[in-house]
Design a protein around this motif. Structure first.
Motif, PDB file in Angstrom:
ATOM      1  N   HIS A 246       0.829  -1.198   0.000  1.00  0.00           N
ATOM      2  CA  HIS A 246       0.000   0.000   0.000  1.00  0.00           C
ATOM      3  C   HIS A 246       0.871   1.259   0.000  1.00  0.00           C
ATOM      4  CE1 HIS A 246      -3.209  -2.515   2.391  1.00  0.00           C
ATOM      5  NE2 HIS A 246      -3.023  -2.975   1.164  1.00  0.00           N
ATOM      6  N   VAL A 247       1.907   1.216   0.834  1.00  0.00           N
ATOM      7  CA  VAL A 247       2.796   2.371   0.974  1.00  0.00           C
ATOM      8  C   VAL A 247       3.582   2.594  -0.315  1.00  0.00           C
ATOM      9  CG1 VAL A 247       4.653   3.355   2.359  1.00  0.00           C
ATOM     10  CG2 VAL A 247       2.986   1.852   3.432  1.00  0.00           C
ATOM     11  N   ILE A 248       4.058   1.528  -0.915  1.00  0.00           N
ATOM     12  CA  ILE A 248       4.863   1.655  -2.135  1.00  0.00           C
ATOM     13  C   ILE A 248       4.009   2.162  -3.290  1.00  0.00           C
ATOM     14  CG2 ILE A 248       6.195   0.331  -3.822  1.00  0.00           C
ATOM     15  CD1 ILE A 248       7.135  -1.398  -1.417  1.00  0.00           C
ATOM     16  N   ALA A 249       2.764   1.689  -3.389  1.00  0.00           N
ATOM     17  CA  ALA A 249       1.871   2.222  -4.421  1.00  0.00           C
ATOM     18  C   ALA A 249       1.671   3.723  -4.241  1.00  0.00           C
ATOM     19  CB  ALA A 249       0.528   1.494  -4.377  1.00  0.00           C
ATOM     20  N   ALA A 250       1.538   4.150  -2.986  1.00  0.00           N
ATOM     21  CA  ALA A 250       1.368   5.582  -2.719  1.00  0.00           C
ATOM     22  C   ALA A 250       2.621   6.366  -3.085  1.00  0.00           C
ATOM     23  CB  ALA A 250       1.019   5.791  -1.247  1.00  0.00           C
ATOM     24  N   ALA A 251       3.802   5.836  -2.764  1.00  0.00           N
ATOM     25  CA  ALA A 251       5.053   6.523  -3.098  1.00  0.00           C
ATOM     26  C   ALA A 251       5.200   6.673  -4.615  1.00  0.00           C
ATOM     27  CB  ALA A 251       6.239   5.751  -2.516  1.00  0.00           C
ATOM     28  N   LEU A 252       4.840   5.635  -5.366  1.00  0.00           N
ATOM     29  CA  LEU A 252       4.907   5.715  -6.825  1.00  0.00           C
ATOM     30  C   LEU A 252       3.912   6.736  -7.363  1.00  0.00           C
ATOM     31  CD1 LEU A 252       5.262   1.937  -7.730  1.00  0.00           C
ATOM     32  CD2 LEU A 252       6.963   3.725  -8.183  1.00  0.00           C
ATOM     33  N   ALA A 253       2.712   6.759  -6.791  1.00  0.00           N
ATOM     34  CA  ALA A 253       1.705   7.722  -7.245  1.00  0.00           C
ATOM     35  C   ALA A 253       2.156   9.155  -6.986  1.00  0.00           C
ATOM     36  CB  ALA A 253       0.376   7.449  -6.550  1.00  0.00           C
ATOM     37  N   MET A 254       2.822   9.383  -5.867  1.00  0.00           N
ATOM     38  CA  MET A 254       3.333  10.719  -5.561  1.00  0.00           C
ATOM     39  C   MET A 254       4.419  11.120  -6.555  1.00  0.00           C
ATOM     40  SD  MET A 254       3.469  10.415  -1.392  1.00  0.00           S
ATOM     41  CE  MET A 254       3.946  12.107  -1.063  1.00  0.00           C
ATOM     42  N   ALA A 255       5.278  10.161  -6.910  1.00  0.00           N
ATOM     43  CA  ALA A 255       6.367  10.465  -7.838  1.00  0.00           C
ATOM     44  C   ALA A 255       5.853  10.660  -9.260  1.00  0.00           C
ATOM     45  CB  ALA A 255       7.401   9.344  -7.807  1.00  0.00           C
TER      46      ALA A 255
END
Length: 744
Positions: A246-255
């Protein structure tokens, strides 16, 4: 995107027709595909990490490493040992090193393959007891220099004195194994980012508010900048609480500044699985010559894996909860939660209670054998009774455990036990559980419900608890409908959105029926009062609510009419009530003493098995389950819980085993991880002993986890009765049983 609705017939039909939209089925405009690069080593230093080739691939929008993401200390418990991506070291096979987001699945896979990593392999440690030894590799120096983030030490009474007094002492080293939760829906998430709203994550989480708190800390954001939306959940059993994906998907979406979806395939899910916490028990129980249990002494070793998920709660449960079934005069527990270079472990249905009961119920049968007593009679002599306060402080306002034992003996034909043919056996086991647990979140352990009267006279009930397919929404609708006298089909239950619905601890600790159900009942009672007050205001004193309609004299009015009255008097607003249930519980103290739950369910199960002495294969040929879960709100759903739990337990005891060697999962596919099928499940007879509990909605207690808790003990005892040989390690596979039979 749709949030969760009540499990209406239309919703059931949608599931049967494949129309329900799980996270895998959802797509946002501009959505990218996310993939994760994972470590092939259980413990290694990252010497070089080069993502330049990956970034140059056509269609790749974002590539992240540990240098590109925030480095805040965070995690779902007080042990803040999580990162977003590894920076210097990897700690287990599957540890997350880098992540990519691309226009297509093919481009994302190509980018992952193009990332270059050089490792310096480091010594690993894979056993909890070895992890505590001097010189063992240390995983998290700042948290636990001895690889032991948590230690439990408690004693009630005088164990040493009772050891001297005991006439019969039985002991052994018991082991429960890693179990893969086996959810049909693969792990996955979609995340998006906007400067105005922050992070939104669509993820099938049991505990979206706790997930929001954890993820906000990981990004250094205020909680109102993280929103969790829970789509329909396709199975979990404890696997889908808080997850790094969940966290990694969010980090990618932010980038990327575009939505990103990550869906793990079954192989990736099982290789990096966060399975049931494996536990080792050194257990000793003593009794006097008359069969009165004097003491229980246990040391527990738990494998947290490389990071802490929910293992602290599991070991704490194992060290305490099973003690509250029996009148032990003294009890001592020592627990060691240890880091290893295995994949992190987490909770699964039963939450440490089922594991410890496998050991406890086995030892109690051994005591009965030594004393020449019937195992059921020994239990009847020692069980807790209604009105008592247990050894750890549980207040038993209701307890039908004696009746459960009597009933399961009757329906199983327990008297047949002495006359069964060779290699056929019957075993009994007891269980208890909670209906919510105060220590899950010391700040608050209640539930809030919002009930809204719609213009057409239907009702919407909003809750912060989460529907997992266990029938929570149906139960809430039925509770509110019974209070208001309306058809339960007229009530739509909504949950699963931290941006829209009330705060909730979530679906864990068997809390949803009692906690959320009490809130739903309070909200329905409040709405009833408001409707009567409104009717009196409009029609005159003496108006009432009967059978879901307003009555005044001989005239009756539908709720749609009442909705119109309210909207006319309140600028078009709908009539809405909000109520919070706060249980009368006690936070356990530093020694784990307290009254942590509004009420406590109990169960007695009997299993009958047939063992093939030539192969060791065990076949469960009959099963009987009797439950004290208070008022049964929905009998069909309640029976479904027990059927499913028994099937899950049969798989656990006789076949399921996630095999991990040197940190590597050896059977990462459903072809190699055997789970029970229809032919493995016998006829299961279920009985509920109804009796209203004063602290439950309509008198209900929980059921979902207590239905699994006795299964390992009952089957293990049946196998021991059939073969004359005790099994000490789960699963009691054909090979283990055969070796036991043929051992000298």
């Amino acid at each position: 995107m749709k949030t969760q609705l009540s499990k209406s017939p239309a919703d059931l039909q949608a599931k049967l027709e494949g129309q329900t939209r799980y996270v895998h089925d959802m797509r946002l405009p501009g959505q990218l595909v996310g993939k994760i690069l994972r470590s092939p080593h259980p413990h290694a230093r990252i010497v070089r990490l080069d993502v330049s080739r990956a970034r140059a691939i056509k269609g790749v929008v974002a590539v992240l490493t540990g240098e590109d993401v925030p480095h805040h200390t965070y995690g779902p418990t007080k042990f803040k040992d999580w990162n977003i991506l590894a920076r210097d070291r990897v700690l287990f096979i599957g540890d997350e090193i880098a992540a990519v987001a691309a226009e297509t699945d093919a481009a994302a896979k190509q980018a992952i393959a193009a990332i270059e990593v050089e490792y310096e392999e480091l010594p690993g440690v894979f056993d909890p007891e070895e992890a505590m030894q001097p010189g063992a590799p240390v995983l998290h120096e700042t948290i636990a220099g001895d690889n032991r983030p948590m230690r439990i030490a408690l004693e009630r009474g005088d164990v040493e004195r009772h050891k001297q007094e005991a006439a019969v002492v039985k002991s052994g080293r018991y082991r429960s194994n890693r179990i893969y939760q086996g959810h049909l829906e693969p792990i996955g998430a979609i995340a998006s980012w906007s400067d105005e709203e922050g992070i939104t994550i669509w993820a099938p989480s049991h505990i979206p508010y706790r997930a929001r708190e954890t993820y906000a800390a990981g990004f250094g954001l205020p909680e109102d900048k993280v929103r969790i939306v829970v789509p329909p959940i396709g199975g979990s059993f404890g696997s889908k609480y808080v997850l790094k994906v969940h966290v990694i998907a969010a980090a990618l979406a932010m980038a990327a500044r575009r939505p990103v979806k990550i869906i793990m395939d079954r192989y990736e899910d099982m290789v990096t699985a966060h399975p049931r916490v494996p536990l080792t028990f050194d257990l000793e129980i003593g009794a006097d010559r008359e069969g009165n249990l004097l003491y229980k002494d246990v040391v527990v070793y738990a494998d947290a894996g490389a990071r802490v998920y929910w293992s602290p709660n599991v070991i704490a449960t194992a060290c305490t909860r099973p003690d509250n079934i029996y009148r032990f005069q003294s009890a001592k527990s020592e627990g060691h939660l240890c880091y290893t270079n295995n994949s992190p472990t987490t909770c699964m249905r039963g939450f440490g209670n089922a594991e410890m009961l496998f050991a406890v119920e086995s030892v109690i049968d051994e005591i009965a054998l030594e004393l020449g007593m019937d195992p059921a009679e020994l239990r009847l002599r020692n069980i807790v009774r209604p009105g008592e306060r247990t050894i750890h402080g549980y207040r038993l306002d209701t307890c039908l455990l004696e009746e459960c034992i009597d009933k399961v003996k009757a329906i199983s034909g327990w008297e047949r036990r002495a006359d069964l043919p060779p290699y056929r056996g019957m075993g009994i086991a007891l269980a208890n559980h909670v209906s919510g647990f105060r220590a899950i979140d010391p700040r608050f352990d209640g539930s809030t419900a919002v009930l809204r009267l719609k213009g057409d006279g239907s009702l919407e009930l909003e809750t912060g608890e989460i529907e997992l397919g266990q029938g929570m929404s149906l139960s809430y609708a039925r509770i509110a409908a019974q209070v208001l006298g309306v058809p339960e089909g007229s009530i739509l239950v909504k949950s699963g959105d931290t941006g829209r619905y009330p705060f909730g601890i979530g679906t864990l600790a068997s809390r949803s029926t009692v906690m959320g159900g009490n809130a739903a009942k309070l909200a329905a009672e409040a709405l009833q009062r408001r409707l009567v007050s409104l009717a009196c205001e409009v029609l005159g004193k003496g108006a009432s609510l009967e059978d879901g309609r307003i009555r005044y004299g001989e005239e009756t009015y539908p709720l749609s009419e009442a909705a119109a009255w309210h909207r006319a008097r309140h600028a078009g607003e709908e009539l809405t009530v909000r109520e919070t249930y706060v249980p009368d519980t006690e936070m356990p103290d530093a020694t784990y003493y307290g009254h942590p739950s509004p009420n406590y369910p109990f169960a007695a199960h009997v299993a009958e098995v047939e063992v093939d002495p030539d192969t060791g294969r065990t076949r469960v040929v009959g099963y009987w389950a009797v439950h004290d879960s208070g008022t049964i709100i929905h009998e069909t759903m309640a029976k479904g819980q027990v059927y499913g739990a028994v099937a899950q337990g049969i798989g656990w005891v006789t076949m399921e085993d996630l095999i991990v060697e040197q940190g590597r999962v050896k059977n990462p596919s459903m072809m190699d991880y055997r789970m029970p099928g229809a032919r493995d499940i016998p006829n299961i007879e279920i009985a509920f002993l109804e009796g209203e509990d004063p602290n439950g909605p309509l008198g209900a207690k929980s059921l979902g986890e207590v239905a699994l808790d006795p299964v390992p003990g009952a089957i293990a005892n049946a196998i021991a009765h059939a073969t004359g040989k005790r099994g000490y390690e789960l699963p009691l596979s054909a090979e283990r049983v055969w070796r036991a039979i043929h051992s000298t």
